[in-house]
Design an enzyme around this catalytic site. Structure first.
Site, mmCIF file in Angstrom:
data_model
loop_
_atom_site.group_PDB
_atom_site.id
_atom_site.type_symbol
_atom_site.label_atom_id
_atom_site.label_comp_id
_atom_site.label_asym_id
_atom_site.label_seq_id
_atom_site.Cartn_x
_atom_site.Cartn_y
_atom_site.Cartn_z
ATOM 1 N N HIS A 33 0.864 -1.187 0.000
ATOM 2 C CA HIS A 33 0.000 0.000 0.000
ATOM 3 C C HIS A 33 0.901 1.237 0.000
ATOM 4 O O HIS A 33 1.920 1.266 0.690
ATOM 5 C CB HIS A 33 -0.866 -0.024 1.259
ATOM 6 C CG HIS A 33 -1.979 0.976 1.268
ATOM 7 N ND1 HIS A 33 -1.752 2.333 1.319
ATOM 8 C CD2 HIS A 33 -3.332 0.815 1.242
ATOM 9 C CE1 HIS A 33 -2.905 2.970 1.331
ATOM 10 N NE2 HIS A 33 -3.879 2.074 1.283
ATOM 11 N N PRO A 34 0.569 2.266 -0.771
ATOM 12 C CA PRO A 34 1.426 3.465 -0.820
ATOM 13 C C PRO A 34 1.736 4.047 0.554
ATOM 14 O O PRO A 34 2.856 4.528 0.785
ATOM 15 C CB PRO A 34 0.607 4.444 -1.659
ATOM 16 C CG PRO A 34 -0.221 3.571 -2.550
ATOM 17 C CD PRO A 34 -0.568 2.372 -1.713
#
Length: 336
Positions: free
Chosen positions: A229-230
């Site tokens: 996930h960023p």
């Protein structure tokens, strides 16, 4: 001053607030109800005090010593699965070939696996967003390795950590939407909470035992496979600098990467050194992690450290007070 210490029952409401604030951006393996979190904290306290026969489940908090406010949590399970199978998908390949057609193709597949069961697991990492690019972030993550270094006999020879996979702001989870939801009659968030807080036998009961052909997944799911996930990228990068590397396993729900490392090669474990507190005058040293105390008395913080020619270190008076140490006591330090 920020410090990392074992969580206690008095932290219940603040941890609940942190967990609920995390909702919608990143998932957490921490319970989000008062009863379940109370049980978690009781188990953690018993683990730190060495008062349990079950695998230890340790929970730390990041605390502002000036205000008593908590800004993050980080955990270690000494045995992944805690007595139950710890499921992931193992990435592998099959060769499909036809001699008559002169065709050969290498196809990626996912095998349900619990091969990582009983390895040491880093977990339950949450942090207020405004602290992600500050030294407090590194302190919270690496304090766990400082604890491992000073309690090495509690932990296994390999350590793993699951990194949350791709989830869009709309709530869509490409890997789950393409695979998991077809076998579980629940949304991603519910399944993830079951996995982190309840029995994991439902995974074995509901997931197909046969290999999953990656080419049959949606394009978005294939692109998300093994990607963090960023918002977890800073933690992902820090853990890789620590010595963790992506292996062949991914999270069974969101397809996020699983990082693996040999415990004795972790950077903090290797570089941290036991030292003796000596004095506090004339400080002109570098900022380091410093920890002291065993079990439930463990404390870890950032401080200026000046080393002498002997096996001694000098730190500010405020550090002495935060660690509750005095001259001649042993501490452990590691550079940033």
């Amino acid at each position: 001053m920020w410090q990392v210490r074992p969580a206690k029952l008095d932290d219940l409401q603040q941890i609940l607030d942190l967990t609920n604030a995390q909702s919608g951006r990143l998932s957490s393996t921490l319970p989000n109800t008062q009863a379940a979190l109370t049980k978690k904290l009781e188990q953690s306290q018993a683990s730190f005090a060495n008062e349990t026969d079950t695998p230890r489940r340790l929970l730390f908090v990041l605390e502002d010593t000036d205000t008593g406010q908590l800004a993050g949590t980080a955990g270690i399970d000494t045995r992944a699965g805690n007595g139950q199978p710890f499921y992931n998908y193992r990435r592998d390949y099959l060769i499909h070939a036809s001699h008559e057609l002169n065709v050969s193709r290498r196809v990626e597949v996912l095998y349900p696996s619990h091969a990582l069961t009983d390895l040491t697991l880093l977990c339950a990492f949450t942090l207020k967003p405004e602290l992600r690019n500050t030294p407090a972030f590194e302190l919270l993550s690496r304090a766990r390795m400082m604890f491992i270094a000073s309690h090495r006999e509690w932990f296994t020879n390999r350590t793993v950590v699951e990194i949350q996979g791709i989830q869009h702001e709309s709530g869509e989870v490409p890997f789950w939407d393409s695979l998991g939801r077809h076998f579980f009659n629940m949304d991603f968030e519910t399944a993830d909470q079951h996995s982190g807080q309840l029995s994991k036998t439902f995974i074995a009961e509901l997931m197909p035992p046969n290999p999953i052909y990656v080419t049959l997944l949606s394009e978005a799911a294939q692109e998300a496979l093994g990607e963090p996930h960023p918002l977890t990228r800073p933690n992902f990068d820090l853990l890789q600098r620590e010595g963790f590397l992506p292996g062949c396993y991914v999270d069974i729900f969101d397809g996020g990467p699983v990082l693996e490392a040999r415990t004795d090669t972790l950077k903090t474990v290797v570089t941290s050194q036991p030292k003796t507190l000596h004095g506090s005058e004339g400080l002109d040293g570098e900022t380091c992690l410093i920890s002291a105390g065993e079990g439930q008395d463990f404390r870890c913080l950032l401080t200026q450290v000046s080393e002498t020619l002997a096996d001694d270190v000098k730190v500010p008076v405020s550090t002495w007070h935060a660690l509750d140490r005095s001259a001649g006591d042993r501490v452990r330090i590691s550079p940033l």
